[in-house]
Write a protein that holds these residues in place. Structure first.
Motif, PDB file in Angstrom:
ATOM      1  N   THR A 266     -39.287  -4.308 -17.847  1.00 45.67           N
ATOM      2  CA  THR A 266     -40.210  -4.870 -16.868  1.00 45.67           C
ATOM      3  C   THR A 266     -41.631  -4.682 -17.383  1.00 45.67           C
ATOM      4  O   THR A 266     -42.128  -3.560 -17.466  1.00 45.67           O
ATOM      5  CB  THR A 266     -40.037  -4.224 -15.474  1.00 45.67           C
ATOM      6  N   GLY A 267     -42.262  -5.786 -17.761  1.00 43.94           N
ATOM      7  CA  GLY A 267     -43.590  -5.701 -18.355  1.00 43.94           C
ATOM      8  C   GLY A 267     -43.529  -4.911 -19.654  1.00 43.94           C
ATOM      9  O   GLY A 267     -42.722  -5.183 -20.533  1.00 43.94           O
ATOM     10  N   ASN A 268     -44.378  -3.891 -19.770  1.00 43.78           N
ATOM     11  CA  ASN A 268     -44.388  -3.020 -20.947  1.00 43.78           C
ATOM     12  C   ASN A 268     -43.563  -1.758 -20.724  1.00 43.78           C
ATOM     13  O   ASN A 268     -43.720  -0.780 -21.481  1.00 43.78           O
ATOM     14  CB  ASN A 268     -45.823  -2.630 -21.313  1.00 43.78           C
ATOM     15  N   SER A 269     -42.710  -1.770 -19.737  1.00 43.68           N
ATOM     16  CA  SER A 269     -41.904  -0.595 -19.420  1.00 43.68           C
ATOM     17  C   SER A 269     -40.417  -0.876 -19.627  1.00 43.68           C
ATOM     18  O   SER A 269     -39.968  -2.020 -19.538  1.00 43.68           O
ATOM     19  CB  SER A 269     -42.137  -0.164 -17.967  1.00 43.68           C
ATOM     20  N   TYR A 270     -39.680   0.200 -19.889  1.00 43.97           N
ATOM     21  CA  TYR A 270     -38.229   0.106 -20.051  1.00 43.97           C
ATOM     22  C   TYR A 270     -37.586   1.298 -19.352  1.00 43.97           C
ATOM     23  O   TYR A 270     -37.945   2.455 -19.595  1.00 43.97           O
ATOM     24  CB  TYR A 270     -37.855   0.099 -21.527  1.00 43.97           C
ATOM     25  N   TRP A 271     -36.633   1.010 -18.454  1.00 39.36           N
ATOM     26  CA  TRP A 271     -35.862   2.029 -17.754  1.00 39.36           C
ATOM     27  C   TRP A 271     -34.409   1.920 -18.211  1.00 39.36           C
ATOM     28  O   TRP A 271     -33.884   0.820 -18.388  1.00 39.36           O
ATOM     29  CB  TRP A 271     -35.912   1.821 -16.245  1.00 39.36           C
ATOM     30  N   SER A 272     -33.765   3.074 -18.373  1.00 36.17           N
ATOM     31  CA  SER A 272     -32.338   3.047 -18.693  1.00 36.17           C
ATOM     32  C   SER A 272     -31.653   4.273 -18.106  1.00 36.17           C
ATOM     33  O   SER A 272     -32.259   5.346 -17.976  1.00 36.17           O
ATOM     34  CB  SER A 272     -32.114   2.998 -20.211  1.00 36.17           C
ATOM     35  N   PHE A 273     -30.393   4.081 -17.758  1.00 35.99           N
ATOM     36  CA  PHE A 273     -29.575   5.195 -17.280  1.00 35.99           C
ATOM     37  C   PHE A 273     -28.252   5.164 -18.022  1.00 35.99           C
ATOM     38  O   PHE A 273     -27.598   4.127 -18.099  1.00 35.99           O
ATOM     39  CB  PHE A 273     -29.314   5.095 -15.771  1.00 35.99           C
ATOM     40  N   ARG A 274     -27.887   6.315 -18.596  1.00 36.76           N
ATOM     41  CA  ARG A 274     -26.620   6.425 -19.315  1.00 36.76           C
ATOM     42  C   ARG A 274     -25.753   7.481 -18.638  1.00 36.76           C
ATOM     43  O   ARG A 274     -26.211   8.594 -18.351  1.00 36.76           O
ATOM     44  CB  ARG A 274     -26.844   6.797 -20.778  1.00 36.76           C
ATOM     45  N   ALA A 275     -24.499   7.121 -18.423  1.00 34.45           N
ATOM     46  CA  ALA A 275     -23.525   8.031 -17.821  1.00 34.45           C
ATOM     47  C   ALA A 275     -22.414   8.327 -18.822  1.00 34.45           C
ATOM     48  O   ALA A 275     -22.028   7.455 -19.605  1.00 34.45           O
ATOM     49  CB  ALA A 275     -22.937   7.429 -16.550  1.00 34.45           C
ATOM     50  N   ASN A 276     -21.918   9.554 -18.810  1.00 34.84           N
ATOM     51  CA  ASN A 276     -20.800   9.971 -19.658  1.00 34.84           C
ATOM     52  C   ASN A 276     -19.731  10.629 -18.808  1.00 34.84           C
ATOM     53  O   ASN A 276     -20.048  11.446 -17.924  1.00 34.84           O
ATOM     54  CB  ASN A 276     -21.277  10.977 -20.726  1.00 34.84           C
ATOM     55  N   ILE A 277     -18.486  10.295 -19.053  1.00 39.07           N
ATOM     56  CA  ILE A 277     -17.351  10.925 -18.368  1.00 39.07           C
ATOM     57  C   ILE A 277     -16.379  11.418 -19.433  1.00 39.07           C
ATOM     58  O   ILE A 277     -15.951  10.652 -20.300  1.00 39.07           O
ATOM     59  CB  ILE A 277     -16.644   9.941 -17.420  1.00 39.07           C
ATOM     60  N   THR A 278     -16.056  12.701 -19.360  1.00 45.51           N
ATOM     61  CA  THR A 278     -15.136  13.304 -20.327  1.00 45.51           C
ATOM     62  C   THR A 278     -13.939  13.885 -19.580  1.00 45.51           C
ATOM     63  O   THR A 278     -14.068  14.929 -18.926  1.00 45.51           O
ATOM     64  CB  THR A 278     -15.837  14.415 -21.131  1.00 45.51           C
ATOM     65  N   PRO A 279     -12.779  13.231 -19.608  1.00 49.04           N
ATOM     66  CA  PRO A 279     -11.598  13.760 -18.918  1.00 49.04           C
ATOM     67  C   PRO A 279     -11.158  15.093 -19.520  1.00 49.04           C
ATOM     68  O   PRO A 279     -11.303  15.344 -20.716  1.00 49.04           O
ATOM     69  CB  PRO A 279     -10.538  12.677 -19.162  1.00 49.04           C
ATOM     70  N   GLY A 280     -10.613  15.976 -18.673  1.00 46.63           N
ATOM     71  CA  GLY A 280     -10.114  17.264 -19.155  1.00 46.63           C
ATOM     72  C   GLY A 280      -9.705  18.153 -18.014  1.00 46.63           C
ATOM     73  O   GLY A 280      -9.814  17.787 -16.831  1.00 46.63           O
ATOM     74  N   ASP A 281      -9.191  19.336 -18.334  1.00 44.33           N
ATOM     75  CA  ASP A 281      -8.806  20.326 -17.337  1.00 44.33           C
ATOM     76  C   ASP A 281      -9.921  21.348 -17.182  1.00 44.33           C
ATOM     77  O   ASP A 281     -10.532  21.769 -18.175  1.00 44.33           O
ATOM     78  CB  ASP A 281      -7.512  21.030 -17.779  1.00 44.33           C
ATOM     79  N   PRO A 282     -10.218  21.817 -15.950  1.00 42.41           N
ATOM     80  CA  PRO A 282      -9.511  21.494 -14.696  1.00 42.41           C
ATOM     81  C   PRO A 282      -9.938  20.165 -14.077  1.00 42.41           C
ATOM     82  O   PRO A 282      -9.377  19.719 -13.080  1.00 42.41           O
ATOM     83  CB  PRO A 282      -9.917  22.666 -13.795  1.00 42.41           C
TER      84      PRO A 282
END
Length: 420
Positions: free
Chosen positions: A303-319
């Protein structure tokens, strides 16, 4: 903004200075005064009326080239490039010494996305105006637009030999060199200082990148010193373009040190979306004593001279599955290599936080963590050198003492150099 009264006034003047025989549509009147009024109309959102008036004057004075040239320019402004080309051609056929007409005609071809025609016109213009800097500049633009940047650079260098103070050419030369610099080498050095338990961690990166027609390739050597051990990892990143608006990220790496996974690999697809959005989805796999798979995705917005980002990570495992997320913001200045950044996140992703001990991976990825960092990136020497500094702080749960935390203070410096 032109009022109705002003519009009527202009039309009244035009009525008195132009008398028309409607049967023959031949102009009768003062062409200079009519031309002056037509110009006022053209610049006051009455383009069609102005063009009709100019055409009418030309019925009586077909070789009044200032009028025909202005008419051609109005066509070009409106996107009627074929009409403009016809009028410019009429003038140049009989008066090839009109420099401003050559310039306007070449620009018309460039705007109509006809770079080869613009290049031919530029060469013809140079026969009449040898070494003219403005024509040479337009010739370089045509060569650049026709995907011949090497020739464009030679043309600009030729221009600057005789006109070293030509500001637009000087800037253009820097841009062309930047476009033609397909190779990059880089160095990064960072240190992480722990508030307790561990000695400072050191990290170094040596990289070589190559931009190709299919996308970019980046080879990396990562070296870490922590836990009183030093280890290295060798990686290759690729960013192949698939179709317009769709590209991929591919990664493969190997190491023989416990500080890094024995093998790592990953893939991700990035897709441009409407309204300046971009989204991605993919995975990373890290093989220590067992293989840990991380599923990841991101959403970005320009947007204009700006940049927004969101990154999500999911790592399956126990518990249970480990989840992490990072919000990034960038404020760009002159271009994509000059910006200020802020990032904040929560949760551990083993891709970005390697604190594994052999056989303890699943316990580590469920730890609680928060992080915040600031970065500033800039270029020097006509974008040839890129520099960066990043400072951050993390609050992380201790793997062997759940519920207890330490702080990690980090500082990183980076340098990249482009070359041909």
């Amino acid at each position: 903004m032109v009022t109705n009264a002003m519009s009527n006034y202009i039309m009244a003047i035009l009525f008195f200075v132009c008398t028309v025989s409607f049967g023959q549509q031949v102009f009768k009147g003062d062409p200079d005064r009519a031309f002056e009024v037509a110009r006022e109309m053209a610049f006051n959102k009455q383009r069609k009326q102005a063009q009709d008036t100019l055409l009418l004057i030309l019925t009586k004075y077909p070789n009044y080239h200032d009028i025909r040239s202005f008419l051609a320019n109005t066509y070009s402004w409106d996107g009627s490039y074929k009409k403009a080309k016809k009028e410019f051609g009429y003038i140049l056929k009989s008066s090839p010494k009109r420099l401003d007409t050559w310039e306007a005609a070449i620009k018309n071809e460039l705007w109509s996305e006809a770079p080869f025609s613009a290049l031919e016109m530029s060469n013809n213009a140079l026969k009449h105006f040898p070494d003219n800097p403005d024509i040479l500049y337009l010739k370089a633009s045509a060569e650049d637009a026709s995907n011949n940047k090497e020739e464009a650079l030679l043309t600009i260098e030729d221009l600057l030999r005789n006109h070293p103070n030509h500001e637009k050419a000087t800037t253009y030369k820097k841009n062309l060199i930047d476009k033609l610099s397909h190779n990059t080498i880089g160095l990064t050095s960072s240190v992480g200082i722990y508030s307790e338990v561990f000695d400072p961690m050191q990290y170094y990166l040596l990289s070589y990148g190559r931009q190709t027609k299919r996308g970019s390739i980046l080879a990396k050597i990562n070296v870490s010193h922590r836990f009183q051990e030093t280890g290295a990892q060798f990686e290759v990143d690729m960013y192949p373009r698939i179709i317009k608006g769709l590209y991929a990220y591919l990664n493969f790496g190997v190491s023989n040190s416990f500080l890094y996974p024995d093998i790592r690999y990953g893939a991700e697809l990035y897709k441009s979306l409407p309204k300046s959005f971009e989204a991605s989805i993919g995975f990373r796999a890290l093989k220590f004593s067992t293989t840990t798979t991380i599923y990841t995705g991101s959403v970005g917005w320009y947007t204009g001279n700006s940049y927004w980002s969101f990154r999500a990570n999911i790592t399956p495992g126990d518990p249970g599955s480990s989840k992490s997320g990072t919000l990034n913001y960038r404020k760009y200045r002159s271009d994509a290599n000059n910006y200020f950044s802020i990032a904040a996140g929560a949760g551990i992703s083993p891709e970005n936080n390697i604190f594994f001990f052999e056989g303890n991976e699943n316990a580590v990825i469920t730890l609680k963590s928060q992080k915040f960092n600031l970065g500033y990136y800039f270029t020097t020497n006509a974008n040839k050198n890129s520099w960066g500094v990043q400072a951050g702080v993390s609050h992380q749960e201790i793997s062997f003492d759940p519920g207890s935390y330490f702080w990690i203070y980090s500082l990183a410096l980076s340098w990249n150099m482009k070359f041909r």
